[in-house]
Design an enzyme around this catalytic site. Structure first.
Site, short mmCIF file in Angstrom:
data_model
loop_
_atom_site.label_atom_id
_atom_site.label_comp_id
_atom_site.label_asym_id
_atom_site.label_seq_id
_atom_site.Cartn_x
_atom_site.Cartn_y
_atom_site.Cartn_z
CB SER A 1 2.68 2.32 6.19
OG SER A 1 1.41 2.41 6.77
N GLY A 2 4.96 -0.11 6.21
CA GLY A 2 6.04 -0.69 5.42
C GLY A 2 7.29 -1.01 6.19
CG HIS B 1 -0.45 0.31 2.51
ND1 HIS B 1 -0.30 -0.64 3.50
CD2 HIS B 1 -0.03 1.47 3.05
CE1 HIS B 1 0.20 -0.08 4.58
NE2 HIS B 1 0.36 1.21 4.34
N GLY C 1 2.64 6.56 10.18
CA GLY C 1 3.86 6.90 9.40
C GLY C 1 4.85 5.80 9.25
CG ASP D 1 0.00 -4.03 2.79
OD1 ASP D 1 0.43 -3.54 1.74
OD2 ASP D 1 -0.25 -3.35 3.81
#
Length: 243
Positions: free
Chosen positions: A200-201, A65, A198, A108
């Protein structure tokens, strides 16, 4: 960008998620010792930033995402300072998982092939991936790190970290009924500690191995992470084909 917007629209209307679900925040954490997570990558994208992590000199792993035009910054502690330790790379090719679903955030996971190999040193290192598909034992201690909000209205440019524990699959499905084998839950049982928007990933690192990728969750723990061990075959195949 369109996938991210679709995911946000879904999460706003979804009964098991909320607007904070594309997570970007370390809650209840503290500033990390500079360069104590040398595998961390900051992904500079148009809508802000995502986390990522170096899994080979020319490969960064992150969440699907986070798919946007990306500049990768390695070896950073303060992302707003031109630190001498930093290495900046472009992305040659984006490899989101072919079965990534932006409405449910299933699968994801994404691999980024860098335009040039990173120079490995004390500040830039790879992090190992799991070797088998086995589940992490409940209560396993892990760490998650990232840049972004450390509170609802407090910004930081420095890397923050927090410790979390793995939740049992049974307990996690009480929070997230749609949990599947490609996901794992982690958070604090007693305190408000978790990753959020913030970050994410970014990686969920347990016993010095990257076991998860920050994916989504409520404003309070636990958070849901992509379970890396579920994707080992796809990871190996993708990286081998792009040598």
């Amino acid at each position: 960008m369109l996938q991210t917007l679709l995911a946000l629209l879904f999460l706003l209307s979804c009964p098991w998620a909320d607007a904070g679900a594309l997570r970007s925040q370390i809650v209840g954490g503290h500033e990390a010792q500079p360069h104590s997570h040398p595998y961390m990558a900051y992904l500079k994208i148009e809508s802000g930033g995502c986390g990522g992590f170096l899994v080979a000199p020319d490969w960064v792993m992150t969440a699907a995402h986070c798919m946007e035009n990306t500049t990768v910054i390695l070896g950073a502690h303060n992302i707003q300072e031109p630190e001498k330790t930093q290495q900046v790379r472009g992305v040659l090719k984006y490899h989101p998982h072919p079965d990534y679903d932006p409405t449910t955030l299933s699968n994801d996971i994404m691999l980024l092939k860098l335009t040039a190999k990173a120079t490995l040193n004390d500040y830039v290192k790879t992090v190992p991936l799991p070797k088998t598909r086995s589940d992490l034992p409940t209560g396993t201690k892990c760490v998650v790190a990232g840049w972004g909000l450390i509170d609802e209205d407090q910004l930081t440019n420095k890397l923050f970290e927090t410790k979390v524990s793995i939740y049992s699959r049974r307990k996690c499905t009480s929070f997230y009924p749609h949990l599947n084998n490609g996901m794992v839950c982690a958070g604090s049982f007693h305190e408000l500690k978790d990753s959020s928007q913030g970050d994410s990933g970014g990686p969920l690192v347990c016993n010095k191995v990257a076991q998860g990728i920050v994916s989504f969750g409520y404003d309070t723990p636990p958070g849901v992470y992509t379970r890396i061990s579920n994707y080992l075959r796809w990871i190996r195949k993708t990286m081998k084909e792009q040598q």
